[in-house]
Write a protein that holds these residues in place. Sequence first.
Motif, PDB file in Angstrom:
ATOM      1  N   MET A 193       0.847  -1.186   0.000  1.00 47.21           N
ATOM      2  CA  MET A 193       0.000   0.000   0.000  1.00 47.21           C
ATOM      3  C   MET A 193       0.892   1.249   0.000  1.00 47.21           C
ATOM      4  N   THR A 194       0.598   2.183  -0.820  1.00 47.71           N
ATOM      5  CA  THR A 194       1.367   3.417  -0.925  1.00 47.71           C
ATOM      6  C   THR A 194       0.755   4.473  -0.021  1.00 47.71           C
ATOM      7  N   SER A 195       1.628   5.139   0.766  1.00 48.58           N
ATOM      8  CA  SER A 195       1.129   6.162   1.680  1.00 48.58           C
ATOM      9  C   SER A 195       0.762   7.433   0.916  1.00 48.58           C
ATOM     10  N   LYS A 196      -0.066   8.251   1.542  1.00 52.99           N
ATOM     11  CA  LYS A 196      -0.471   9.525   0.948  1.00 52.99           C
ATOM     12  C   LYS A 196       0.764  10.406   0.714  1.00 52.99           C
ATOM     13  N   ARG A 197       1.717  10.336   1.655  1.00 55.62           N
ATOM     14  CA  ARG A 197       2.945  11.120   1.532  1.00 55.62           C
ATOM     15  C   ARG A 197       3.736  10.694   0.305  1.00 55.62           C
ATOM     16  N   ASN A 198       3.861   9.379   0.093  1.00 55.94           N
ATOM     17  CA  ASN A 198       4.617   8.898  -1.059  1.00 55.94           C
ATOM     18  C   ASN A 198       3.930   9.238  -2.372  1.00 55.94           C
ATOM     19  N   LEU A 199       2.622   9.313  -2.371  1.00 53.64           N
ATOM     20  CA  LEU A 199       1.900   9.693  -3.587  1.00 53.64           C
ATOM     21  C   LEU A 199       2.169  11.145  -3.965  1.00 53.64           C
ATOM     22  N   SER A 200       2.482  11.981  -2.971  1.00 56.46           N
ATOM     23  CA  SER A 200       2.750  13.389  -3.257  1.00 56.46           C
ATOM     24  C   SER A 200       4.218  13.642  -3.613  1.00 56.46           C
ATOM     25  N   ARG A 201       5.061  12.638  -3.469  1.00 58.41           N
ATOM     26  CA  ARG A 201       6.492  12.774  -3.750  1.00 58.41           C
ATOM     27  C   ARG A 201       6.696  13.076  -5.240  1.00 58.41           C
ATOM     28  N   PRO A 202       7.527  14.083  -5.561  1.00 60.73           N
ATOM     29  CA  PRO A 202       7.739  14.419  -6.973  1.00 60.73           C
ATOM     30  C   PRO A 202       8.482  13.305  -7.713  1.00 60.73           C
ATOM     31  N   SER A 203       8.267  13.239  -9.007  1.00 58.52           N
ATOM     32  CA  SER A 203       8.882  12.179  -9.808  1.00 58.52           C
ATOM     33  C   SER A 203      10.403  12.276  -9.828  1.00 58.52           C
ATOM     34  N   ASP A 204      10.951  13.459  -9.570  1.00 58.88           N
ATOM     35  CA  ASP A 204      12.412  13.616  -9.568  1.00 58.88           C
ATOM     36  C   ASP A 204      13.003  13.592  -8.150  1.00 58.88           C
ATOM     37  N   TRP A 205      12.305  12.950  -7.208  1.00 60.77           N
ATOM     38  CA  TRP A 205      12.756  12.921  -5.820  1.00 60.77           C
ATOM     39  C   TRP A 205      14.163  12.351  -5.667  1.00 60.77           C
ATOM     40  N   ASN A 206      14.484  11.273  -6.356  1.00 56.46           N
ATOM     41  CA  ASN A 206      15.827  10.698  -6.219  1.00 56.46           C
ATOM     42  C   ASN A 206      16.900  11.683  -6.662  1.00 56.46           C
ATOM     43  N   ARG A 207      16.634  12.452  -7.696  1.00 58.78           N
ATOM     44  CA  ARG A 207      17.592  13.471  -8.140  1.00 58.78           C
ATOM     45  C   ARG A 207      17.732  14.557  -7.074  1.00 58.78           C
ATOM     46  N   ARG A 208      16.633  14.990  -6.493  1.00 62.43           N
ATOM     47  CA  ARG A 208      16.679  16.002  -5.432  1.00 62.43           C
ATOM     48  C   ARG A 208      17.441  15.478  -4.218  1.00 62.43           C
ATOM     49  N   ARG A 209      17.192  14.209  -3.883  1.00 67.27           N
ATOM     50  CA  ARG A 209      17.841  13.609  -2.713  1.00 67.27           C
ATOM     51  C   ARG A 209      19.353  13.553  -2.895  1.00 67.27           C
ATOM     52  N   ARG A 210      19.817  13.423  -4.120  1.00 67.77           N
ATOM     53  CA  ARG A 210      21.258  13.444  -4.383  1.00 67.77           C
ATOM     54  C   ARG A 210      21.794  14.874  -4.458  1.00 67.77           C
ATOM     55  N   ALA A 211      20.997  15.804  -4.967  1.00 74.37           N
ATOM     56  CA  ALA A 211      21.447  17.178  -5.181  1.00 74.37           C
ATOM     57  C   ALA A 211      21.555  17.990  -3.888  1.00 74.37           C
ATOM     58  N   VAL A 212      20.665  17.762  -2.943  1.00 80.24           N
ATOM     59  CA  VAL A 212      20.637  18.585  -1.725  1.00 80.24           C
ATOM     60  C   VAL A 212      21.920  18.447  -0.905  1.00 80.24           C
ATOM     61  N   PRO A 213      22.425  17.241  -0.628  1.00 78.12           N
ATOM     62  CA  PRO A 213      23.687  17.154   0.114  1.00 78.12           C
ATOM     63  C   PRO A 213      24.863  17.816  -0.629  1.00 78.12           C
ATOM     64  N   LYS A 214      24.865  17.745  -1.946  1.00 78.93           N
ATOM     65  CA  LYS A 214      25.912  18.438  -2.714  1.00 78.93           C
ATOM     66  C   LYS A 214      25.787  19.942  -2.522  1.00 78.93           C
ATOM     67  N   ARG A 215      24.571  20.442  -2.616  1.00 80.14           N
ATOM     68  CA  ARG A 215      24.331  21.879  -2.430  1.00 80.14           C
ATOM     69  C   ARG A 215      24.757  22.328  -1.035  1.00 80.14           C
ATOM     70  N   ASP A 216      24.447  21.507  -0.042  1.00 79.01           N
ATOM     71  CA  ASP A 216      24.725  21.860   1.354  1.00 79.01           C
ATOM     72  C   ASP A 216      26.124  21.446   1.812  1.00 79.01           C
ATOM     73  N   ILE A 217      26.917  20.922   0.909  1.00 77.82           N
ATOM     74  CA  ILE A 217      28.260  20.417   1.201  1.00 77.82           C
ATOM     75  C   ILE A 217      28.193  19.370   2.321  1.00 77.82           C
ATOM     76  N   ALA A 218      27.107  18.622   2.362  1.00 72.19           N
ATOM     77  CA  ALA A 218      26.867  17.549   3.334  1.00 72.19           C
ATOM     78  C   ALA A 218      27.010  18.004   4.784  1.00 72.19           C
ATOM     79  N   VAL A 219      26.695  19.275   5.049  1.00 69.31           N
ATOM     80  CA  VAL A 219      26.707  19.795   6.421  1.00 69.31           C
ATOM     81  C   VAL A 219      25.284  19.727   6.958  1.00 69.31           C
ATOM     82  N   CYS A 220      25.120  19.088   8.104  1.00 75.95           N
ATOM     83  CA  CYS A 220      23.808  18.945   8.736  1.00 75.95           C
ATOM     84  C   CYS A 220      23.303  20.314   9.189  1.00 75.95           C
ATOM     85  N   TYR A 221      22.121  20.677   8.746  1.00 75.93           N
ATOM     86  CA  TYR A 221      21.579  21.987   9.122  1.00 75.93           C
ATOM     87  C   TYR A 221      21.101  22.014  10.565  1.00 75.93           C
ATOM     88  N   LEU A 222      20.979  20.859  11.199  1.00 75.92           N
ATOM     89  CA  LEU A 222      20.496  20.794  12.581  1.00 75.92           C
ATOM     90  C   LEU A 222      21.621  20.938  13.601  1.00 75.92           C
TER      91      LEU A 222
END
Length: 110
Positions: free
Chosen positions: A1-30
């Motif tokens: 069963m697919t969750s409502k959250r996963n249904l709203s996930r953009p089709s390019d999510w895997n690309r975003r998931r790879r791009a964000v750590p590069k953009r942030d230089i893998a520094v945890c914002y927390l």
Amino acid sequence: MTSKRNLSRPSDWNRRRRAVPKRDIAVCYLCRLPGATEVDHVTAVADGGGWEYANLRSAHRACHADKTLRERASRGRRTNQSGLVSSLVVVDGQEGCVSVSTLPTSKSPY
């Protein structure tokens, strides 16, 4: 069963998931330490946040789990699925985040 959250996930999510750590230089914002490997929504999707890059930041797994726990607690949930609590520790002069399974059971009033 697919969750409502996963249904709203953009089709390019895997690309975003790879791009964000590069953009942030893998520094945890927390915790502001390097080595972040996950992507977190600054404003959780469950709280109305979106999937746009402006709402995505790099985070350590433990920091991400801790933030998720706090968010779920603020929405009335008592535990997260993994039961993890994270802490910043220093071992041999190296700072980092660790996860510890110390949460009470869901039957606890705390």
